[in-house]
Scaffold this motif. Structure first.
Motif, mmCIF file in Angstrom:
data_model
loop_
_atom_site.group_PDB
_atom_site.id
_atom_site.type_symbol
_atom_site.label_atom_id
_atom_site.label_comp_id
_atom_site.label_asym_id
_atom_site.label_seq_id
_atom_site.Cartn_x
_atom_site.Cartn_y
_atom_site.Cartn_z
ATOM 1 N N PRO A 135 0.822 -0.895 0.230
ATOM 2 C CA PRO A 135 0.036 -0.185 0.141
ATOM 3 C C PRO A 135 1.144 1.318 0.417
ATOM 4 O O PRO A 135 0.475 2.129 -0.761
ATOM 5 C CB PRO A 135 -0.901 -0.233 1.403
ATOM 6 N N VAL A 136 1.603 1.245 1.017
ATOM 7 C CA VAL A 136 2.647 2.442 1.083
ATOM 8 C C VAL A 136 3.234 3.031 -0.686
ATOM 9 O O VAL A 136 3.204 3.494 -0.983
ATOM 10 C CB VAL A 136 3.819 2.334 1.902
ATOM 11 N N LEU A 137 4.030 1.866 -1.319
ATOM 12 C CA LEU A 137 4.462 1.392 -2.524
ATOM 13 C C LEU A 137 3.638 2.402 -4.197
ATOM 14 O O LEU A 137 3.688 3.070 -4.236
ATOM 15 C CB LEU A 137 4.617 0.425 -3.342
ATOM 16 N N VAL A 138 2.894 1.740 -3.519
ATOM 17 C CA VAL A 138 1.416 1.692 -4.846
ATOM 18 C C VAL A 138 0.444 2.998 -4.381
ATOM 19 O O VAL A 138 1.057 3.756 -5.709
ATOM 20 C CB VAL A 138 0.170 0.741 -4.806
ATOM 21 N N PHE A 139 -0.115 3.232 -3.447
ATOM 22 C CA PHE A 139 -0.247 4.985 -3.321
ATOM 23 C C PHE A 139 0.265 6.083 -3.043
ATOM 24 O O PHE A 139 -0.056 7.117 -3.419
ATOM 25 C CB PHE A 139 -1.140 4.881 -2.107
ATOM 26 N N SER A 140 1.746 6.325 -2.685
ATOM 27 C CA SER A 140 3.205 6.859 -3.071
ATOM 28 C C SER A 140 3.336 7.986 -4.265
ATOM 29 O O SER A 140 3.259 8.857 -4.963
ATOM 30 C CB SER A 140 4.119 6.578 -1.958
ATOM 31 N N PHE A 141 2.764 6.467 -4.544
ATOM 32 C CA PHE A 141 3.189 6.665 -5.890
ATOM 33 C C PHE A 141 2.375 7.722 -7.294
ATOM 34 O O PHE A 141 2.777 8.214 -7.220
ATOM 35 C CB PHE A 141 4.107 5.667 -6.778
ATOM 36 N N LEU A 142 0.867 6.624 -6.707
ATOM 37 C CA LEU A 142 0.168 7.746 -7.437
ATOM 38 C C LEU A 142 -0.357 8.679 -7.229
ATOM 39 O O LEU A 142 -0.631 10.137 -7.833
ATOM 40 C CB LEU A 142 -1.532 6.492 -7.007
ATOM 41 N N ALA A 143 -0.311 8.707 -5.714
ATOM 42 C CA ALA A 143 -0.789 10.543 -4.890
ATOM 43 C C ALA A 143 0.122 11.462 -5.609
ATOM 44 O O ALA A 143 0.464 12.407 -5.803
ATOM 45 C CB ALA A 143 -0.282 10.235 -3.598
ATOM 46 N N MET A 144 1.156 11.037 -6.050
ATOM 47 C CA MET A 144 2.664 12.052 -6.790
ATOM 48 C C MET A 144 2.375 12.254 -7.861
ATOM 49 O O MET A 144 3.169 12.749 -9.406
ATOM 50 C CB MET A 144 4.493 11.426 -6.884
ATOM 51 N N ALA A 145 0.970 12.119 -8.826
ATOM 52 C CA ALA A 145 0.652 12.704 -9.925
ATOM 53 C C ALA A 145 0.967 13.776 -10.527
ATOM 54 O O ALA A 145 0.977 14.418 -11.483
ATOM 55 C CB ALA A 145 -0.350 11.699 -10.515
ATOM 56 N N ALA A 146 0.715 14.789 -9.624
ATOM 57 C CA ALA A 146 -0.116 16.048 -9.600
ATOM 58 C C ALA A 146 1.600 16.848 -9.146
ATOM 59 O O ALA A 146 1.680 18.625 -9.252
ATOM 60 C CB ALA A 146 -1.075 16.681 -8.725
ATOM 61 N N GLY A 147 2.797 16.255 -8.756
ATOM 62 C CA GLY A 147 3.969 17.087 -8.497
ATOM 63 C C GLY A 147 4.230 16.345 -7.587
ATOM 64 O O GLY A 147 3.281 16.252 -6.063
ATOM 65 N N ILE A 148 5.669 17.047 -6.803
ATOM 66 C CA ILE A 148 6.599 16.581 -6.165
ATOM 67 C C ILE A 148 5.805 17.460 -4.547
ATOM 68 O O ILE A 148 5.872 17.522 -2.838
ATOM 69 C CB ILE A 148 7.490 16.294 -6.048
ATOM 70 N N GLY A 149 5.319 18.075 -5.065
ATOM 71 C CA GLY A 149 5.706 19.742 -3.515
ATOM 72 C C GLY A 149 3.852 18.944 -3.443
ATOM 73 O O GLY A 149 3.813 19.399 -2.186
ATOM 74 N N ARG A 150 3.227 18.986 -3.992
ATOM 75 C CA ARG A 150 1.439 18.579 -3.468
ATOM 76 C C ARG A 150 2.065 17.334 -2.715
ATOM 77 O O ARG A 150 1.588 17.321 -2.038
ATOM 78 C CB ARG A 150 0.889 18.706 -4.835
ATOM 79 N N PHE A 151 2.850 16.447 -3.659
ATOM 80 C CA PHE A 151 2.503 15.138 -2.373
ATOM 81 C C PHE A 151 3.530 15.510 -1.727
ATOM 82 O O PHE A 151 3.148 14.713 -0.047
ATOM 83 C CB PHE A 151 3.408 14.406 -3.415
ATOM 84 N N ALA A 152 3.857 16.448 -1.092
ATOM 85 C CA ALA A 152 4.926 16.461 0.007
ATOM 86 C C ALA A 152 3.988 17.265 1.380
ATOM 87 O O ALA A 152 3.853 16.979 2.555
ATOM 88 C CB ALA A 152 6.323 17.374 -0.555
ATOM 89 N N LEU A 153 2.754 18.153 0.424
ATOM 90 C CA LEU A 153 2.075 18.748 0.962
ATOM 91 C C LEU A 153 1.007 17.775 2.054
ATOM 92 O O LEU A 153 0.498 17.995 3.259
ATOM 93 C CB LEU A 153 1.286 19.854 0.248
#
Length: 212
Positions: free
Chosen positions: A84-102
């Protein structure tokens, strides 16, 4: 008659470009490897790093909010969170690293504080499942806030594949922090709403025509 248009270069500079799939995969893999490294150190060292997790309603244990997601109660616990950590973190980065970090910061803090407030007394809560539930909830609802058909389609696929995971939101499974799961999911929804609202505010206004 003149038309006011934002400079293309300035407009582009304001955007955080989405990472390439390889870069997103590298970030997701690096974070997961960090979890394994921490668990290995916990096994090797004579001390118990898991005591650095969240001690509910204890001021001295409040700093566990920062450390709990990278700590796990054994290898089996970590193995259960890995995919779950691998898959969901990867998909959540689709909008950009900055947004993913927030988004990740919001989930990290809100889920941890939720556990600290209503978690079981005389226990220590650790694990990245709060993050996983937060990322999943973010991915499930962001398309609704963005009104984006592609994101809604991704959400439908995720719901079909991972619907069984939602049972973790219910209490009753001994040793499992449903509080972390619930507050992680709520934080993911909050993050989706906040980032969508932030993006709309940051969007350039439509070009206007001035007569003169």
């Amino acid at each position: 008659m003149s038309t006011l248009n934002p400079a293309p270069e300035a407009d582009a500079a304001k955007r955080v470009l989405p990472p390439k799939p390889m870069a997103a995969a590298l970030v997701a893999l690096s974070f997961t490897l960090l979890l394994y490294l921490v668990e290995l150190v916990d096994v090797i060292l004579p001390g118990d790093l898991d005591q650095g997790g969240i001690h509910s309603r204890s001021l001295s244990g409040l700093d566990g909010v920062l450390f709990a997601p990278v700590l796990h109660a054994g290898w089996s616990h970590l193995f259960a969170n890995t995919v779950p950590v691998l898959v969901f973190s990867f998909l959540a980065m689709a909008a950009g690293i900055g947004r993913f970090a927030l988004v990740t910061a919001i989930i990290w803090v809100v889920s941890g504080l939720g556990v600290w407030l209503i978690g079981p007394a005389n226990g220590v809560t650790v694990g990245a499942s709060g993050l996983a539930f937060g990322w999943l909830a973010y991915l499930l609802v962001r398309g609704l806030f963005n009104r984006a058909a592609g994101q809604i389609l991704v959400a439908v696929v995720l719901l079909g594949v991972w619907s069984g995971m939602l049972a973790g939101l219910l209490p009753g499974n001994p040793g499992v922090s449903w509080q972390g799961h619930v507050f992680g999911a709520l934080a993911g929804i909050l993050a989706a709403w906040l980032t969508t609202r932030r993006s709309r505010k940051a969007a350039p206004a439509p070009a206007g025509n001035l007569e003169g």
